[in-house]
Write a protein that holds these residues in place. Sequence first.
Motif, mmCIF file in Angstrom:
data_model
loop_
_atom_site.group_PDB
_atom_site.id
_atom_site.type_symbol
_atom_site.label_atom_id
_atom_site.label_comp_id
_atom_site.label_asym_id
_atom_site.label_seq_id
_atom_site.Cartn_x
_atom_site.Cartn_y
_atom_site.Cartn_z
ATOM 1 N N THR A 11 0.850 -1.178 0.000
ATOM 2 C CA THR A 11 0.000 0.000 0.000
ATOM 3 C C THR A 11 0.887 1.229 0.000
ATOM 4 O OG1 THR A 11 -1.695 -1.195 1.223
ATOM 5 C CG2 THR A 11 -1.820 1.208 1.240
ATOM 6 N N THR A 13 1.190 5.635 -0.236
ATOM 7 C CA THR A 13 0.533 6.925 -0.052
ATOM 8 C C THR A 13 1.072 7.880 -1.117
ATOM 9 O OG1 THR A 13 2.247 7.766 1.420
ATOM 10 C CG2 THR A 13 0.414 6.559 2.452
ATOM 11 N N ARG A 15 2.445 10.655 -0.590
ATOM 12 C CA ARG A 15 3.741 11.134 -0.088
ATOM 13 C C ARG A 15 4.859 10.136 -0.433
ATOM 14 N NH1 ARG A 15 3.379 13.476 5.415
ATOM 15 N NH2 ARG A 15 3.223 15.366 4.220
#
Length: 69
Positions: A11, A13, A15
């Motif tokens: 997973t 993000t 960022r």
Amino acid sequence: EAAGIPVAHQTLTLRSLAGIEEAFLTSSSVEVLPLVAIDDRPVAGGHVGPVTRRLQRLYQSYVAQRLSE
């Protein structure tokens, strides 16, 4: 992996995507779709990367082979 390209499932993000070298999406309807920008930020200078191009060719070759069987 079958093409000798390391694969990791994780997973991510937005960022964590900062500074990535290339990115793509895959599915049966879009095959291998290069991402040249994520959240309006260029990926790899806005160009398709070499791994993505290689995977596109491999996928297209595989599909063509399967259709000719």
